[in-house]
Design an enzyme around this catalytic site. Structure first.
Site, PDB file in Angstrom:
ATOM      1  N   THR A 166      28.477 -28.927   4.206  1.00 46.65           N
ATOM      2  CA  THR A 166      29.208 -27.937   3.361  1.00 46.65           C
ATOM      3  C   THR A 166      30.644 -27.797   3.587  1.00 46.65           C
ATOM      4  OG1 THR A 166      28.094 -26.150   4.546  1.00 46.65           O
ATOM      5  CG2 THR A 166      27.308 -26.638   2.377  1.00 46.65           C
ATOM      6  N   PHE A 226      29.320 -18.346   0.518  1.00 49.01           N
ATOM      7  CA  PHE A 226      28.462 -18.144   1.585  1.00 49.01           C
ATOM      8  C   PHE A 226      27.208 -17.302   1.353  1.00 49.01           C
ATOM      9  CE2 PHE A 226      32.501 -19.085   3.284  1.00 49.01           C
ATOM     10  CZ  PHE A 226      32.539 -20.201   3.930  1.00 49.01           C
ATOM     11  N   CYS A 274      25.330 -16.656   4.849  1.00 51.85           N
ATOM     12  CA  CYS A 274      25.664 -17.841   5.678  1.00 51.85           C
ATOM     13  C   CYS A 274      25.753 -17.224   7.368  1.00 51.85           C
ATOM     14  CB  CYS A 274      26.910 -18.986   5.383  1.00 51.85           C
ATOM     15  SG  CYS A 274      27.222 -19.974   6.327  1.00 51.85           S
TER      16      CYS A 274
END
Ligand code: MNH
Length: 495
Positions: A273, A402, A409
């Site tokens: 990512t 996120f 995350c």
């Protein structure tokens, strides 16, 4: 979920459902095309199943409420879960190993931990510069996503596990990357219903997939063995934390199988990512001279424009415009493009849509991030949206690259530190020339990346990293850069 009141794409076929416009290679982009005009919530029928997709900020805010909704791993994650089981990303929140790993690994993502990673991140970023110096000398274009993947894989390997993939010493991607990319593609495409034409061809063989997974497990076992055999690093990195730490309250530890799954998870989640985010940022910057000039002015003010700079840890938080460029790139193309939320009890979504316990909805981030009620001219790249103070003008859950809540995350600060540092150094060192005729194309695995995006790097001054003068200005030498007194303030126009 009662979907009768939810709009669906117009050209629904009997039995098959909403398949017109679906390209199995690009599910995210296909769905965007299908539902973009349907408003904040829509439903697609694919054969027998219905998929509710949310893109409105109000509804997304509700789904973000951890008391009413929880992460759901049963939609797009089962193929990945078959590989990494109850590791952090694919665990159910109420599986014991989620909380255990979360608590054991959180200390590896504190500010202090980042401080320890900074030097390694800088070392890796300089490896990228060395590679691009060579390309610049030879007048060769670089494939941006490929090289950003070298950078991010190397960064997570060295910082997290003390392991060098030697990504910059190879012409081809590391075997782990090849296996992982194929595995993700396999995972992605095996989500397709069996009747999709060409599914077999697209998915590839199950045997290949088993070999790929075995290879990844083998590499990871080597990484762990190397650690067990060698000296532990001075500060605990991810692997050290997993091998050496017991839970502060319960004394529980991660078992060997789980550690293997965590390592694979972190190698995948820790680089794919971020690589895409850097690549999209470079794509947008090199197509927006104004933003590029501002980003570079900010970097040059901090690091000068001639010598090899020595970025410090605290420099990174000063590069606010560079950070805004990344934020804005992640708005337009959030490289982890969605997450799924399931109702914890029977509830009404938006006061209108009845959900039973367990019913779920997909939050499709490129859609949320372009909600016309929140963003003006939503398709336009404009880092100014992330100038200080701007976030407060928007609803709290309108921007979620996120993820959300307790399952958000864990690597956010890690990714942003790494990405701002690398992007800053690249802008400071090169003029970047894209191909004239490049049109953005996006490759999908479980993540998004620009496909075929190449840049020709050109040194801005005459020195290569090896110190050889390759090109001189009219004055015949390289001047000491004037170090500006203050960093360019966000919002200032470049001189
Ligand atoms: Mn990351 C979860 C996006 C970088 C490790 N990450 C998530 C989620 C999103 C996400 C979205 C939530 C998914 C879901 O709810 O199903 N992550 C990103 C993006 C970047 C990124 C856009 C870079 C840019 N992630 C990183 C890095 C690491 C990492 C770097 C590790 C070093 N991410 C994770 C882990 C999780 C996660 C682990 C799962 C956390 C949990 O569920 O407890």
């Amino acid at each position: 979920m009662d979907t009768t009141a939810i709009p669906h794409p117009p050209r629904r076929l009997p039995v098959l459902g909403d398949v017109l416009g679906m390209n199995p290679r690009t599910p995210v982009q296909s769905v965007l095309g299908q539902v973009r005009d349907l408003g904040p919530i829509s439903v697609r029928k694919v054969f027998a199943s219905e998929i509710v997709t949310v893109g409105g900020a109000d509804l997304a805010a509700e789904l973000s409420d951890d008391t009413r909704f929880a992460k759901y791993v049963g939609f797009h994650l089962p193929p990945l879960r078959r590989i990494v089981g109850d590791a952090l990303f694919t665990a159910e929140t109420d599986e014991p190993n989620w909380q255990l790993a979360h608590d054991i690994l959180t200390p590896a993502f504190t500010r202090e931990a980042m401080l320890g990673y900074h030097t390694i991140m800088l070392e890796v970023a300089r490896d990228l510069l060395t590679r691009w110096d060579t390309a610049a000398e030879r007048g060769q274009r670089v494939d941006v996503a490929t090289d950003m993947t070298r950078l991010t894989l190397e960064t997570i390997g060295r910082t997290g596990f003390g392991y060098r993939f030697a990504s910059f010493d190879r012409d081809r991607p590391h075997p782990f990357v090849t296996a992982m990319t194929r595995t993700l593609r396999y995972a992605n495409l095996s989500l397709l219903p069996p009747w999709v034409p060409l599914r077999r061809v697209l998915v590839g063989s199950a045997r290949q997939n088993r070999a790929d997974v075995a290879l990844m497990e083998h590499i990871v076992d080597e990484v762990v063995q190397a650690r067990r055999a060698g000296a532990a690093p001075a500060t605990l990195d991810l692997l050290g934390q997993m091998l050496a730490t017991a839970h502060p309250d319960t004394g529980d530890r991660l078992d060997a199988i789980n550690i293997r799954r965590q390592v694979i998870t972190f190698i995948i989640a820790g680089h794919e990512t971020t690589s895409g985010a850097l690549s999209f940022a470079l794509y947008y910057l090199t197509s927006d001279p104004h933003a590029l000039a501002r980003a570079r002015a900010e970097v040059d003010a901090l690091w000068g424009d001639g010598e090899d700079p020595e970025p410090t840890f605290s420099d990174i938080s000063k590069l606010r415009y560079v950070r805004a460029v990344l934020d804005e790139a992640l708005r337009l193309w959030p490289t982890a493009p969605g997450y799924v939320r399931a109702a914890r009890t029977d509830t009404m979504l938006g006061g209108r849509y009845a959900m039973n316990q367990g019913d779920w909805a997909l939050v499709l981030l490129p859609l949320l991030h372009r909600d016309p009620l929140v963003w003006s001219d939503p398709d336009r790249f404009d880092p100014g949206r992330f100038a200080p103070g701007q976030a407060k003008t928007r609803p709290p859950h309108a921007y979620k690259p996120f993820g959300t809540g307790q399952r958000a995350c864990i690597g956010r600060q890690f990714a942003l530190h790494e990405a701002v540092l690398a992007l800053g150094l690249v802008l400071n060192r090169y003029d970047l020339i894209p191909d004239d005729d490049y049109r953005l194309q996006i490759a999908e695995s479980l993540t998004l990346k620009p496909r075929g995006f190449r840049l020709l790097p050109r040194r801005r001054n005459g020195l290569s990293r090896r110190g050889r003068v390759i090109e001189r200005g009219e004055a015949g030498g390289v001047e000491e850069p004037a170090k500006a007194a203050a960093v360019t303030v966000f919002g200032d126009e470049p001189a």
